[in-house]
Design a protein around this motif. Structure first.
Motif, mmCIF file in Angstrom:
data_model
loop_
_atom_site.group_PDB
_atom_site.id
_atom_site.type_symbol
_atom_site.label_atom_id
_atom_site.label_comp_id
_atom_site.label_asym_id
_atom_site.label_seq_id
_atom_site.Cartn_x
_atom_site.Cartn_y
_atom_site.Cartn_z
ATOM 1 N N PRO A 39 -9.038 18.525 70.078
ATOM 2 C CA PRO A 39 -7.824 18.491 70.685
ATOM 3 C C PRO A 39 -7.963 17.406 71.878
ATOM 4 O O PRO A 39 -8.601 17.163 72.447
ATOM 5 C CB PRO A 39 -7.686 19.869 71.183
ATOM 6 C CG PRO A 39 -8.520 20.544 70.393
ATOM 7 C CD PRO A 39 -9.784 19.727 69.935
ATOM 8 N N CYS A 40 -6.555 16.692 72.100
ATOM 9 C CA CYS A 40 -6.522 15.899 73.179
ATOM 10 C C CYS A 40 -5.573 16.416 74.252
ATOM 11 O O CYS A 40 -4.640 17.159 73.797
ATOM 12 C CB CYS A 40 -5.639 14.773 72.471
ATOM 13 S SG CYS A 40 -6.306 12.863 72.953
ATOM 14 N N VAL A 41 -5.886 16.071 75.642
ATOM 15 C CA VAL A 41 -4.738 16.897 76.609
ATOM 16 C C VAL A 41 -3.784 15.922 77.171
ATOM 17 O O VAL A 41 -2.802 16.243 77.591
ATOM 18 C CB VAL A 41 -5.744 17.260 77.721
ATOM 19 C CG1 VAL A 41 -6.448 18.543 77.242
ATOM 20 C CG2 VAL A 41 -6.277 16.007 78.253
ATOM 21 N N THR A 42 -3.590 14.693 76.582
ATOM 22 C CA THR A 42 -2.671 13.883 76.779
ATOM 23 C C THR A 42 -1.910 13.119 75.621
ATOM 24 O O THR A 42 -2.831 13.019 74.736
ATOM 25 C CB THR A 42 -3.150 12.506 77.918
ATOM 26 O OG1 THR A 42 -4.268 11.962 77.111
ATOM 27 C CG2 THR A 42 -3.506 13.107 79.015
ATOM 28 N N LEU A 43 -0.749 12.769 75.827
ATOM 29 C CA LEU A 43 -0.021 12.255 74.541
ATOM 30 C C LEU A 43 -0.351 10.988 74.129
ATOM 31 O O LEU A 43 -0.553 10.552 72.818
ATOM 32 C CB LEU A 43 1.435 12.294 74.705
ATOM 33 C CG LEU A 43 2.200 13.559 74.639
ATOM 34 C CD1 LEU A 43 3.584 13.370 75.254
ATOM 35 C CD2 LEU A 43 2.333 13.648 73.201
ATOM 36 N N MET A 44 -0.840 10.018 75.057
ATOM 37 C CA MET A 44 -0.894 8.665 74.902
ATOM 38 C C MET A 44 -1.787 8.045 76.061
ATOM 39 O O MET A 44 -1.744 8.572 76.899
ATOM 40 C CB MET A 44 0.423 8.044 74.592
ATOM 41 C CG MET A 44 1.221 8.003 75.739
ATOM 42 S SD MET A 44 3.084 7.380 75.263
ATOM 43 C CE MET A 44 2.976 5.825 75.601
#
Length: 144
Positions: A39-44
């Motif tokens: 999982p990533c915590v930032t969109l871009m």
């Protein structure tokens, strides 16, 4: 008790109902092959600049369109991804590796926030208070 309506999940909390698409998001992650992604915590990425005239390798346009269209449906309950969805949708005609990398990062963000949705809090009889934020960056469009 209502739990699904027109494909939208309805979760009843003690004080607040919530609408979401967690099952749909999970299926979309599976379809894209990223069900087990980190999982990533930032969109871009910060200062992300994508161009139609990218020199990176071409990717499967059918898969790109399918996943981006699936993410577009997710925007109805996930307004936090609306900006980046508009951005990656610009490259549906000829997607490249850097465009696909941005979509994959977005999918990793969705993986980390799969249980998010729209919450309708009780306001104590004063009516619904709607707060909206906007961050338009049309000057950052390098393709004009």
């Amino acid at each position: 008790m209502l739990s699904y309506y027109l494909g939208i999940e309805v979760r009843q909390g003690k004080e607040t109902p919530m609408l979401g698409h967690s099952a749909y998001a999970s299926k979309l992650l599976e379809r894209s092959g990223l069900a087990e992604c980190k999982p990533c915590v930032t969109l871009m990425e910060e200062w992300l600049k994508l161009m139609k005239a990218s020199t990176t390798a071409k990717v499967d346009a059918t898969l790109y369109r399918s996943i981006v269209d699936g993410l577009r449906y997710l925007v109805h309950m996930r307004l936090d991804i609306a900006f980046i969805m508009g951005y990656v949708s610009r490259f549906m005609e000829g997607p490249r590796e850097d465009h696909w990398a941005t979509v994959k990062r977005l999918l990793c963000y969705v993986k980390g926030t799969v249980d998010q949705g729209i919450i309708f809090p009780k306001t104590g009889g004063s009516g619904l208070l709607l707060t909206v934020f906007s961050d338009a960056n049309m000057a950052g469009d390098i393709d004009g």
